[in-house]
Design an enzyme around this catalytic site. Structure first.
Site, PDB file in Angstrom:
ATOM      1  N   ASP A   2       4.856 -10.778  -9.931  1.00 37.52           N
ATOM      2  CA  ASP A   2       4.780 -11.059  -8.499  1.00 37.52           C
ATOM      3  C   ASP A   2       3.462 -11.758  -8.186  1.00 37.52           C
ATOM      4  O   ASP A   2       2.390 -11.193  -8.425  1.00 37.52           O
ATOM      5  CB  ASP A   2       4.857  -9.746  -7.716  1.00 37.52           C
ATOM      6  CG  ASP A   2       4.753  -9.974  -6.219  1.00 37.52           C
ATOM      7  OD1 ASP A   2       5.768 -10.381  -5.625  1.00 37.52           O
ATOM      8  OD2 ASP A   2       3.665  -9.755  -5.649  1.00 37.52           O
ATOM      9  N   TYR A  46      -3.225 -14.967  -3.162  1.00 40.64           N
ATOM     10  CA  TYR A  46      -4.044 -14.230  -4.127  1.00 40.64           C
ATOM     11  C   TYR A  46      -5.064 -15.144  -4.809  1.00 40.64           C
ATOM     12  O   TYR A  46      -5.985 -14.655  -5.479  1.00 40.64           O
ATOM     13  CB  TYR A  46      -3.177 -13.521  -5.183  1.00 40.64           C
ATOM     14  CG  TYR A  46      -2.191 -12.526  -4.614  1.00 40.64           C
ATOM     15  CD1 TYR A  46      -2.334 -12.039  -3.313  1.00 40.64           C
ATOM     16  CD2 TYR A  46      -1.109 -12.067  -5.356  1.00 40.64           C
ATOM     17  CE1 TYR A  46      -1.419 -11.139  -2.781  1.00 40.64           C
ATOM     18  CE2 TYR A  46      -0.210 -11.165  -4.832  1.00 40.64           C
ATOM     19  CZ  TYR A  46      -0.361 -10.704  -3.545  1.00 40.64           C
ATOM     20  OH  TYR A  46       0.545  -9.818  -3.027  1.00 40.64           O
ATOM     21  N   LYS A  98       4.735 -16.419  -3.133  1.00 37.62           N
ATOM     22  CA  LYS A  98       4.936 -16.224  -1.690  1.00 37.62           C
ATOM     23  C   LYS A  98       4.275 -17.316  -0.871  1.00 37.62           C
ATOM     24  O   LYS A  98       3.169 -17.769  -1.188  1.00 37.62           O
ATOM     25  CB  LYS A  98       4.352 -14.873  -1.250  1.00 37.62           C
ATOM     26  CG  LYS A  98       4.738 -13.699  -2.121  1.00 37.62           C
ATOM     27  CD  LYS A  98       4.312 -12.380  -1.490  1.00 37.62           C
ATOM     28  CE  LYS A  98       4.349 -11.236  -2.483  1.00 37.62           C
ATOM     29  NZ  LYS A  98       3.196 -11.176  -3.382  1.00 37.62           N
ATOM     30  N   HIS A 126       5.408 -14.427   2.901  1.00 35.22           N
ATOM     31  CA  HIS A 126       4.469 -13.327   2.600  1.00 35.22           C
ATOM     32  C   HIS A 126       4.383 -12.307   3.732  1.00 35.22           C
ATOM     33  O   HIS A 126       4.345 -11.093   3.491  1.00 35.22           O
ATOM     34  CB  HIS A 126       3.097 -13.915   2.285  1.00 35.22           C
ATOM     35  CG  HIS A 126       2.204 -12.999   1.519  1.00 35.22           C
ATOM     36  ND1 HIS A 126       1.324 -13.439   0.573  1.00 35.22           N
ATOM     37  CD2 HIS A 126       2.038 -11.649   1.558  1.00 35.22           C
ATOM     38  CE1 HIS A 126       0.658 -12.406   0.063  1.00 35.22           C
ATOM     39  NE2 HIS A 126       1.078 -11.310   0.651  1.00 35.22           N
TER      40      HIS A 126
HETATM   41  N1  LIG Z   1       3.391  -8.126   0.183  1.00 35.45           N
HETATM   42  C1  LIG Z   1       2.206  -7.639   0.389  1.00 35.45           C
HETATM   43  O1  LIG Z   1       1.628  -7.749   1.478  1.00 35.45           O
HETATM   44  C2  LIG Z   1       1.502  -6.914  -0.708  1.00 35.45           C
HETATM   45  C3  LIG Z   1       0.408  -6.099  -0.421  1.00 35.45           C
HETATM   46  C4  LIG Z   1      -0.227  -5.437  -1.466  1.00 35.45           C
HETATM   47  C5  LIG Z   1       0.247  -5.570  -2.764  1.00 35.45           C
HETATM   48  N2  LIG Z   1       1.310  -6.396  -3.003  1.00 35.45           N
HETATM   49  C6  LIG Z   1       1.809  -6.593  -4.387  1.00 35.45           C
HETATM   50  O2  LIG Z   1       1.985  -5.350  -4.986  1.00 35.45           O
HETATM   51  C7  LIG Z   1       1.284  -5.321  -6.237  1.00 35.45           C
HETATM   52  C8  LIG Z   1       0.957  -3.911  -6.562  1.00 35.45           C
HETATM   53  O3  LIG Z   1      -0.307  -3.549  -5.966  1.00 35.45           O
HETATM   54  P1  LIG Z   1      -0.619  -2.115  -5.561  1.00 35.45           P
HETATM   55  O4  LIG Z   1      -1.998  -1.934  -5.145  1.00 35.45           O
HETATM   56  O5  LIG Z   1       0.423  -1.810  -4.586  1.00 35.45           O
HETATM   57  O6  LIG Z   1      -0.384  -1.409  -7.000  1.00 35.45           O
HETATM   58  P2  LIG Z   1      -0.443   0.096  -7.377  1.00 35.45           P
HETATM   59  O7  LIG Z   1      -0.012   0.100  -8.811  1.00 35.45           O
HETATM   60  O8  LIG Z   1       0.189   0.991  -6.365  1.00 35.45           O
HETATM   61  O9  LIG Z   1      -1.994   0.427  -7.278  1.00 35.45           O
HETATM   62  C9  LIG Z   1      -2.932  -0.209  -8.088  1.00 35.45           C
HETATM   63  C10 LIG Z   1      -4.073   0.773  -8.267  1.00 35.45           C
HETATM   64  O10 LIG Z   1      -3.568   1.868  -9.023  1.00 35.45           O
HETATM   65  C11 LIG Z   1      -4.367   2.070 -10.154  1.00 35.45           C
HETATM   66  N3  LIG Z   1      -3.468   2.368 -11.292  1.00 35.45           N
HETATM   67  C12 LIG Z   1      -2.566   1.549 -11.872  1.00 35.45           C
HETATM   68  N4  LIG Z   1      -1.929   2.198 -12.862  1.00 35.45           N
HETATM   69  C13 LIG Z   1      -2.444   3.442 -12.905  1.00 35.45           C
HETATM   70  C14 LIG Z   1      -2.214   4.566 -13.710  1.00 35.45           C
HETATM   71  N5  LIG Z   1      -1.304   4.542 -14.671  1.00 35.45           N
HETATM   72  N6  LIG Z   1      -2.922   5.696 -13.470  1.00 35.45           N
HETATM   73  C15 LIG Z   1      -3.855   5.737 -12.502  1.00 35.45           C
HETATM   74  N7  LIG Z   1      -4.130   4.691 -11.693  1.00 35.45           N
HETATM   75  C16 LIG Z   1      -3.430   3.565 -11.914  1.00 35.45           C
HETATM   76  C17 LIG Z   1      -5.143   0.814 -10.376  1.00 35.45           C
HETATM   77  O11 LIG Z   1      -6.383   1.164 -10.877  1.00 35.45           O
HETATM   78  P3  LIG Z   1      -7.166   0.226 -11.925  1.00 35.45           P
HETATM   79  O12 LIG Z   1      -7.414  -1.063 -11.207  1.00 35.45           O
HETATM   80  O13 LIG Z   1      -8.393   1.024 -12.196  1.00 35.45           O
HETATM   81  O14 LIG Z   1      -6.265   0.060 -13.121  1.00 35.45           O
HETATM   82  C18 LIG Z   1      -5.273   0.237  -8.978  1.00 35.45           C
HETATM   83  O15 LIG Z   1      -6.408   0.803  -8.334  1.00 35.45           O
HETATM   84  C19 LIG Z   1       0.127  -6.281  -6.012  1.00 35.45           C
HETATM   85  O16 LIG Z   1      -0.485  -6.716  -7.174  1.00 35.45           O
HETATM   86  C20 LIG Z   1       0.846  -7.374  -5.283  1.00 35.45           C
HETATM   87  O17 LIG Z   1       1.579  -8.156  -6.203  1.00 35.45           O
HETATM   88  C21 LIG Z   1       1.948  -7.032  -2.004  1.00 35.45           C
END
Ligand SMILES: NC(=O)c1ccc[n+]([C@@H]2O[C@H](COP(=O)([O-])OP(=O)(O)OC[C@H]3O[C@@H](n4cnc5c(N)ncnc54)[C@H](OP(=O)(O)O)[C@@H]3O)[C@@H](O)[C@H]2O)c1
Length: 304
Positions: free
Chosen positions: A44, A49, A78, A111
């Site tokens: 994604d 980004y 997006k 987005h």
């Molecule tokens: N459409 C939108 O507006 C929007 C908004 C936000 C995100 N997104 C998308 O969603 C994706 C996911 O992002 P998210 O923040 O939602 O991801 P997430 O996986 O919920 O959170 C990422 C965080 O979790 C930690 N993490 C990942 N794997 C882990 C594990 N196995 N154990 C413990 N902690 C873990 C990471 O830490 P570390 O960095 O220390 O590994 C990071 O701080 C983004 O990259 C983006 O593509 C879209």
């Protein structure tokens, strides 16, 4: 690996997706390669980004090194808020494709439902720091331009992100080409049950971001219910949360930044039914990302 069919015969989306919202360019490259090596086949991306070139480079190198065909990975990007004017949609799509270095995309999303003042500044503000919105274009105008991309064979599937059910319904009803995917924040503290029900009824894939609660502490990864289930099942809290999301019929995006976490987050297996139901009964409610209220992403540094 669980795959979910997209409407209009536009193929299947792998339920486990790797998100590329990673501000650091070097980490973007290593994390994308690590995710591909761990088995992720759904990536994604987003114009906003600021790292489509790095993701593209990592993907191309990873595909070549692993002998993986382009058609074996699913790539989304997006359209940013400053490109909602219909005449800006196709150029924005082409520019993303060029940055990613790909011949085609599998999915293109709007987005957010907020149009910002068109132009090169992705974060247009007035002198008081207030976002400059563009009131001269509607979400439906932008959707019509997205439909043209499908008409012209540029992209097989289109969708929306950061929309509420109230915003999705009128687009769904007016759309000639229905949204294939809706990407929103969702986790046990924000199950979005009504939106998920609508998506299931209409054959729209519900794609959850923040399935680990953006990794915020204290948060989902420390929730006592999740910790207890993880201990019983011999899984990590992250694996429990990701398995729950897949088990309720959603696709998800997670952003592990190390190879070990990529392998951990890809190693998902179904939860026992009682554990699944226990998570469904969690009462805490919390939205973490304010993007749905303003169109301003919660986790992107202003400088990007
Ligand atoms: N459409 C939108 O507006 C929007 C908004 C936000 C995100 N997104 C998308 O969603 C994706 C996911 O992002 P998210 O923040 O939602 O991801 P997430 O996986 O919920 O959170 C990422 C965080 O979790 C930690 N993490 C990942 N794997 C882990 C594990 N196995 N154990 C413990 N902690 C873990 C990471 O830490 P570390 O960095 O220390 O590994 C990071 O701080 C983004 O990259 C983006 O593509 C879209």
């Amino acid at each position: 690996m669980t795959r979910i069919p997209l409407n209009h015969g536009a193929g299947q989306i792998p339920a486990l997706g790797f998100g590329t919202l990673i501000p650091d360019a070097a980490v973007t490259i290593t994390a994308t390669r690590d995710a591909l090596e761990a088995g992720f086949r759904h990536f994604d991306c987003a114009e906003r980004y600021g790292n489509e070139r790095e993701v593209g480079r990592a993907l191309q190198a990873g595909l070549a090194a692993g002998g993986i065909a382009r058609q074996d990975v699913f790539v989304t990007t997006k359209l940013w808020n400053t490109n909602h004017r219909p005449e800006r949609v196709e150029p924005a799509f082409d520019a993303s494709l060029e940055r990613l270095g790909l011949k085609y995309l599998d999915l293109y999303l709007i987005h957010t439902p907020f149009a910002f003042q068109p132009g090169d500044d992705q974060d247009p503000r007035d002198q008081n720091g207030n976002v400059l919105y563009d009131h001269g274009v509607t979400l439906l105008d932008t959707w019509r331009a997205m439909e043209s991309l499908v008409d012209h064979g540029k992209c097989p599937a289109i969708g929306l992100s950061d929309v509420s059910l109230n915003e999705l319904k009128p687009i769904y009803e007016s759309a000639r080409i229905k949204p294939a995917v809706v990407q929103v924040e969702s986790h046990p503290y924000l199950p979005e049950t009504e939106l998920l029900g609508f998506c299931k009824e209409k054959g729209i894939v519900f794609l959850a971001f923040a399935p680990l609660g953006h990794g915020m502490k204290p948060g989902l990864l420390q929730d006592p219910v999740i910790l207890a289930i993880a201990a019983r099942a011999g899984k990590t809290p992250a694996q429990v949360l990701l398995a729950w999301a897949v088990q309720r019929g959603t696709a998800l995006l997670t952003t592990p930044r190390s190879a070990a976490r990529a392998r951990e987050n890809f190693d998902i297996s179904p939860l026992p039914e009682d554990a699944f139901e226990e998570i469904n009964r969690i009462q805490t409610r919390q939205r973490l990302n304010p993007v749905v209220r303003t169109g301003v992403p919660g986790f992107i540094p202003r400088s990007i």
